[in-house]
Design an enzyme around this catalytic site. Structure first.
Site, short mmCIF file in Angstrom:
data_model
loop_
_atom_site.label_atom_id
_atom_site.label_comp_id
_atom_site.label_asym_id
_atom_site.label_seq_id
_atom_site.Cartn_x
_atom_site.Cartn_y
_atom_site.Cartn_z
N HIS A 159 0.82 -1.22 0.00
CA HIS A 159 0.00 0.00 0.00
C HIS A 159 0.85 1.26 0.00
O HIS A 159 0.34 2.34 -0.27
CB HIS A 159 -0.93 0.00 1.21
CG HIS A 159 -2.03 -1.01 1.11
ND1 HIS A 159 -3.32 -0.66 0.78
CD2 HIS A 159 -2.03 -2.36 1.23
CE1 HIS A 159 -4.08 -1.76 0.74
NE2 HIS A 159 -3.32 -2.80 1.01
N ASP A 367 3.48 9.33 -1.00
CA ASP A 367 2.29 8.59 -0.60
C ASP A 367 2.09 7.46 -1.59
O ASP A 367 2.27 7.65 -2.80
CB ASP A 367 1.06 9.53 -0.65
CG ASP A 367 0.07 9.25 0.47
OD1 ASP A 367 -0.01 8.09 0.91
OD2 ASP A 367 -0.62 10.19 0.89
C1 GDG Z 1 -2.12 3.78 3.20
C2 GDG Z 1 -1.16 4.48 2.24
C3 GDG Z 1 -2.92 4.41 0.48
C4 GDG Z 1 -8.38 10.30 7.54
N1 GDG Z 1 -8.66 11.08 8.60
C5 GDG Z 1 -9.87 10.70 9.03
C6 GDG Z 1 -10.31 9.66 8.21
N2 GDG Z 1 -9.38 9.45 7.30
C7 GDG Z 1 -9.51 8.45 6.22
C8 GDG Z 1 -9.59 9.10 4.87
C9 GDG Z 1 -9.11 7.96 3.97
C10 GDG Z 1 -8.12 7.23 4.87
O1 GDG Z 1 -8.41 7.59 6.22
C11 GDG Z 1 -6.70 7.64 4.60
O2 GDG Z 1 -6.30 7.06 3.42
P1 GDG Z 1 -4.94 7.49 2.72
O3 GDG Z 1 -4.95 6.86 1.39
O4 GDG Z 1 -4.82 8.96 2.71
O5 GDG Z 1 -3.77 7.03 3.63
P2 GDG Z 1 -3.06 6.01 4.65
O6 GDG Z 1 -3.84 5.88 5.90
O7 GDG Z 1 -1.69 6.56 4.81
O8 GDG Z 1 -3.03 4.59 3.93
C12 GDG Z 1 -1.91 5.30 1.21
C13 GDG Z 1 -3.78 3.64 1.46
O9 GDG Z 1 -2.98 2.90 2.38
C14 GDG Z 1 -4.67 2.63 0.75
O10 GDG Z 1 -3.92 1.76 -0.05
O11 GDG Z 1 -3.73 5.23 -0.34
O12 GDG Z 1 -1.02 5.87 0.29
O13 GDG Z 1 -0.26 5.32 2.98
O14 GDG Z 1 -10.14 7.08 3.66
O15 GDG Z 1 -10.88 9.53 4.61
N3 GDG Z 1 -11.49 9.05 8.35
C15 GDG Z 1 -12.27 9.47 9.37
N4 GDG Z 1 -11.89 10.48 10.24
C16 GDG Z 1 -10.71 11.10 10.09
O16 GDG Z 1 -10.41 12.02 10.87
N5 GDG Z 1 -13.45 8.89 9.57
#
Ligand code: GDG
Length: 465
Positions: A159, A367
């Site tokens: 990921h 990322d």
């Molecule tokens: C890894 C990789 C890759 C965030 N703050 C809150 C919240 N979130 C949710 C977002 C989104 C998720 O969390 C974050 O997803 P990301 O893709 O930005 O990042 P990572 O957690 O770093 O995940 C990344 C991912 O895996 C999937 O393969 O895209 O690159 O690092 O859904 O909305 N959700 C809630 N409250 C928050 O305050 N409910």
């Protein structure tokens, strides 16, 4: 059809709304096919439990999904999870060698927990199960399973980004780690750049041959590799924006900010997400374009993350002080330029917040993909969409080329792009949003899951040792 077995560091209750990222995607893949989800319970096994010999794998079936979880003891948590996964692999894979802590005890703990996972998973497997292992915590899992006689097809999805060979080579155990990937039948990455980095690594460090596009041979094994950019459930997310809480949030925000222009950032508080650089760029926007005074407001949600890891404490202090400074320097009695919220916001409220925002700032320094960029697009009103400012260093930038792509290290350039997004004419916003929506629909979470599993199903046993 084969049963699907998903293995990830953490599991989540498939009936509950998952917090995002991996949990949403895994729940999606299991709900389609049914199967077993195996991982750490998130609990530390007490010494009393360990001494009493309590069973350490809990199995619970809900509908078509069985959850099997195990507890870790304190030493394993410290070395495998905090240590190797989050103090070595996470920083290095995000190009932050300066933050890595190469302690030999960490590597031993990582290996021990991967062996433990393999040992506990083996008795639960059936001969034709398809096994899908997720993320950097479990790179050597297939090698450990193979050593115990497992012949199932096993796929791995990373990921997070795959760094270039010379960065990878800074990890003392890099050769062992990369060799162990060859125990899988299929290894999937988020972006083409990651596939290229991996191929370069094995060509330069392990004299691998490219047999044909997507097939590499090294260590007497043949491996399928490919980019499977993860997506979101676009309809589900757009639906949340139209749901009761989504609409309420949208209305509240529109009313509160009726005279102002809202910018939004939503991230885990993580140094890979470029939060201090983003605040600098926003400050630069206020400095370069004074028409934004008393108007542009950045809401930055930074949900707490990995608070046991030292580097995250430093980041928290840095953000507190940067946001305080900018509000002190530019704020008015009735206007605070930055609203910084270091708390988790309920998932159902996010789409309304995205929809009320004129601009999203998704500016990680590195990322794997970044799902917030895709969620922001899905939540917009197609007749009056907000604009995405996206780091070129997010995996999502390979797909979302109609966003305004920026270099997050360049505060002036990012400020210019933010100003452009804030002043972009409606027809250009609509055109860009239409194309961006097409991209996130073409490669949504259903596509991601189905295409990876189909490739795994057809990868066959290509090992000859
Ligand atoms: C890894 C990789 C890759 C965030 N703050 C809150 C919240 N979130 C949710 C977002 C989104 C998720 O969390 C974050 O997803 P990301 O893709 O930005 O990042 P990572 O957690 O770093 O995940 C990344 C991912 O895996 C999937 O393969 O895209 O690159 O690092 O859904 O909305 N959700 C809630 N409250 C928050 O305050 N409910």
């Amino acid at each position: 059809m084969s049963r699907l077995v998903v293995v990830s560091n953490r599991t989540a209750d498939p009936r509950k709304t998952a917090a995002g990222g991996l949990a949403v995607a895994v729940r999606e893949s299991l709900q389609q096919t049914g199967g077993l989800w195996f991982g750490w319970s998130g609990k530390i096994r007490s010494e009393t439990d360990a001494a009493a010999g309590q069973p350490d794998v809990r199995v619970q079936t809900t509908g078509s999904v069985t959850l099997a979880t195990l507890d870790l003891d304190q030493r394993d948590y410290d070395t495998y999870y905090l240590g190797y996964a989050n103090d070595v692999l996470w920083p290095v894979f995000h190009y932050r060698l300066d933050l890595a802590n190469f302690d030999v005890r960490f590597a031993a703990g990582y290996r021990r927990v991967n062996q433990l996972f393999a040992r506990k998973l083996m008795p639960l497997l059936r001969p034709d199960d398809l096994i899908w292992v997720h993320d950097y915590h479990l790179i050597p899992l297939a090698a450990e399973l193979r050593a115990m006689g497992c012949t199932n097809r096993i796929g791995f999805f990373l990921h997070i980004p795959m760094p270039p060979p010379l960065i990878m080579a800074a990890i003392p155990e890099h050769e062992w780690l990369m060799r162990s990937l060859f125990a899988y039948d299929l290894v999937g990455f988020q972006a083409e750049a990651d596939v290229t980095h991996f191929a370069h690594y094995v060509e330069s460090e392990a004299q691998a041959h490219r047999l044909e596009p997507g097939r590499l041979r090294a260590f007497q094994r043949t491996l399928r590799v490919g980019a499977y950019p993860i997506g979101i459930d676009v309809d589900e997310f757009a639906g949340l924006a139209q749901g009761k809480e989504g609409r309420e949030m949208f209305a509240r925000m529109r009313e509160e900010y009726s005279r102002r222009r809202l910018l939004i950032g939503v991230d885990r508080l993580d140094y890979s997400k470029g939060l201090p650089q983003r605040v600098h760029a926003f400050r630069e926007l206020l400095a370069q374009y004074p028409e934004n005074h008393n108007s542009a407001t950045l809401i930055q949600i930074a949900s707490p993350s990995r608070e046991d890891v030292g580097a995250y404490d430093d980041l928290r202090r840095q953000m507190d002080s940067l946001c305080g400074e900018i509000n002190g320097d530019y704020g008015e009695l009735d206007w605070m330029p930055v609203r910084y919220i270091h708390r988790n916001v309920a998932r159902k409220r996010l789409p309304g917040l995205y929809r009320a925002s004129r601009v999203a700032l998704v500016t990680p320094l590195r990322d794997g993909m970044n799902l917030v960029a895709k969620e922001f697009i899905a939540a917009q009103d197609p007749a009056d969409p907000g604009m995405l400012v996206l780091s070129r260093f997010a995996g999502a930038a390979e797909q979302l080329t109609d966003a305004l792509l920026v270099n997050p290290y360049d505060a002036q350039g990012t400020a210019q792009a933010i100003q452009r997004a804030l002043t972009m004419p409606l027809d250009e916003r609509i055109n860009r949003h239409t194309r961006l929506t097409q991209r996130i629909r073409e490669h949504d979470v259903h596509w991601w899951c189905a295409s990876f599993l189909e490739a795994l199903e057809h990868s066959g046993q290509e090992h000859d040792s």
